[in-house]
Write an enzyme that holds these catalytic residues in place. Structure first.
Site, PDB file in Angstrom:
ATOM      1  N   HIS A  60      -3.456  -5.619   1.524  1.00  0.00           N
ATOM      2  CA  HIS A  60      -2.942  -5.635   2.590  1.00  0.00           C
ATOM      3  C   HIS A  60      -2.733  -7.234   2.980  1.00  0.00           C
ATOM      4  O   HIS A  60      -3.542  -7.681   3.787  1.00  0.00           O
ATOM      5  CB  HIS A  60      -3.532  -4.983   3.709  1.00  0.00           C
ATOM      6  CG  HIS A  60      -3.504  -3.479   3.557  1.00  0.00           C
ATOM      7  ND1 HIS A  60      -2.210  -2.748   4.255  1.00  0.00           N
ATOM      8  CD2 HIS A  60      -3.842  -2.662   2.844  1.00  0.00           C
ATOM      9  CE1 HIS A  60      -2.382  -1.500   4.071  1.00  0.00           C
ATOM     10  NE2 HIS A  60      -3.419  -1.352   2.973  1.00  0.00           N
ATOM     11  N   GLU A  75      -0.999  -8.863   5.155  1.00  0.00           N
ATOM     12  CA  GLU A  75      -0.844  -8.871   6.715  1.00  0.00           C
ATOM     13  C   GLU A  75      -2.037  -8.714   7.299  1.00  0.00           C
ATOM     14  O   GLU A  75      -2.408  -9.187   8.669  1.00  0.00           O
ATOM     15  CB  GLU A  75       0.225  -7.853   7.344  1.00  0.00           C
ATOM     16  CG  GLU A  75      -0.492  -6.331   7.348  1.00  0.00           C
ATOM     17  CD  GLU A  75      -0.492  -5.395   6.259  1.00  0.00           C
ATOM     18  OE1 GLU A  75      -0.495  -6.008   4.979  1.00  0.00           O
ATOM     19  OE2 GLU A  75      -0.757  -4.417   6.239  1.00  0.00           O
ATOM     20  N   CYS A  93       0.704  -1.166   0.064  1.00  0.00           N
ATOM     21  CA  CYS A  93       0.139  -0.142  -0.093  1.00  0.00           C
ATOM     22  C   CYS A  93       1.015   1.221  -0.059  1.00  0.00           C
ATOM     23  O   CYS A  93       1.641   1.461  -0.931  1.00  0.00           O
ATOM     24  CB  CYS A  93      -1.004  -0.076   1.126  1.00  0.00           C
ATOM     25  SG  CYS A  93      -2.305   1.098   1.048  1.00  0.00           S
TER      26      CYS A  93
END
Lengths: 88, 228
Positions: free
Chosen positions: B195, B197, B87
């Site tokens: 994302h 994560e 990002c």
């Protein structure tokens, strides 16, 4: 050394989509501004700088634009430089 | 020696702990590295996390690319070290010239915060080595400037060199050629808008990001076991 007032206009390069400009343009007919077209939205950055002369100022400004103020992948710059009248 | 991943914290980053936690949940080791440091302290892989470094002033990533740590990141990439920008991290990598192209405002001018499907397009790289080509992953996006753009010559090179790493199956932001992530010529630097994560725990609605971070851990382990 002389003092210069500088205006850097940053605009999206031709061919790069401008969603802000397109949104503004789409709003215009509803407001009665039918004759307005080709809207592009950009940024203006003003600052003051010292340099030996206008050519030296422009060289520094070009470096500043290329390295930092604009992203050359998507943005063009137009620079206006005006030497400040000395009062002394 | 076990592999260690450095997650760079810029002023305004906000996903660094998510990244550290996801990596540790997968059994890896991760440390936060301050952007003002001039060294990466011997880490084996680097993540530039999401967020709004320096408040996205001027352009996302425009100021972060000049942080002292970025010279060390650049040196690390030249030495073949795996670097992933997520990002805002992707935006920083393009501003730093470590990845080609740029990320501009989303088509439609909406801040997008939703889970999207992305397709893995290549497994030749540190973020997708454990995935399979064509695999579709559900991963959250969270961005205003995620609309990937580049000139035609760059796009042709990305195609010819198999450097489009992820494509959206349903383009949310206007990115050219549905691109969600790319890598550099040497393939060790990867940037993506989604994302991973945030998709590593069932509580978060998807665990599809785990295969990507596992790939990164594998790349870090290879680096940790081979001398520079």
């Amino acid at each position: 050394m002389a003092t210069f007032d500088v205006l850097v206009e940053i605009s999206l390069r031709p061919g790069i989509a401008d969603p802000q400009g397109a949104t503004v343009e789409r709003a215009l007919p509803a407001l009665g501004f039918d004759a307005v077209h080709g809207v592009r939205v950009g940024k203006a950055i003003r600052f003051t700088m010292e340099a030996a002369d206008e050519a030296a100022a422009r060289t520094t400004i070009d470096q500043l634009c290329t390295r930092f103020l604009a992203n050359p992948v998507i943005e063009d710059t137009r620079v206006q430089v005006a030497e400040r009248a000395t009062s002394s | 020696m076990s592999a260690r991943i450095g997650v760079v914290l810029f002023p305004g980053s906000n996903c660094e702990h998510d990244a550290v936690e996801a990596i540790e949940a997968l059994g890896g080791k991760a440390d936060v590295v301050w952007h003002g440091d001039r060294t990466l302290e011997g880490v084996d892989a680097v993540i530039l996390p999401g967020g709004f470094a320096h408040g996205d002033a001027l352009r996302p990533g425009a100021i972060a690319r000049f942080s002292p740590v970025m010279a060390a990141v650049e040196e690390f990439t030249r030495a073949g070290g795996p670097v992933v920008g997520i990002c805002n991290g992707f935006q920083i990598l393009t501003e730093a010239g470590l990845l080609p192209g740029a990320l501009q405002k989303n088509r439609g001018l909406k801040f997008l915060c939703t889970t999207v499907a992305i397709r893995v397009e290549t497994t030749n790289g540190p973020l997708t080595s454990e995935a399979t080509v064509g695999q579709v992953l559900r991963i959250p996006i969270n961005h205003f400037e995620g609309n990937y753009t580049c000139d035609d010559a760059t796009l042709a090179r990305l195609h010819d060199e198999d450097r489009v790493v992820f494509r959206y199956t349903d383009n949310p932001n206007g990115s050219v050629d549905d691109i969600a992530g790319i890598c550099n010529e040497a393939r060790n630097v990867v940037g993506l808008m989604p994302h991973p994560e945030r998709a590593c725990d069932p509580l978060l609605g998807s665990t599809d990001g785990a295969v990507l971070l596992r790939s990164l851990l594998a790349a870090a382990a290879v680096r940790a076991s081979s001398p520079l």
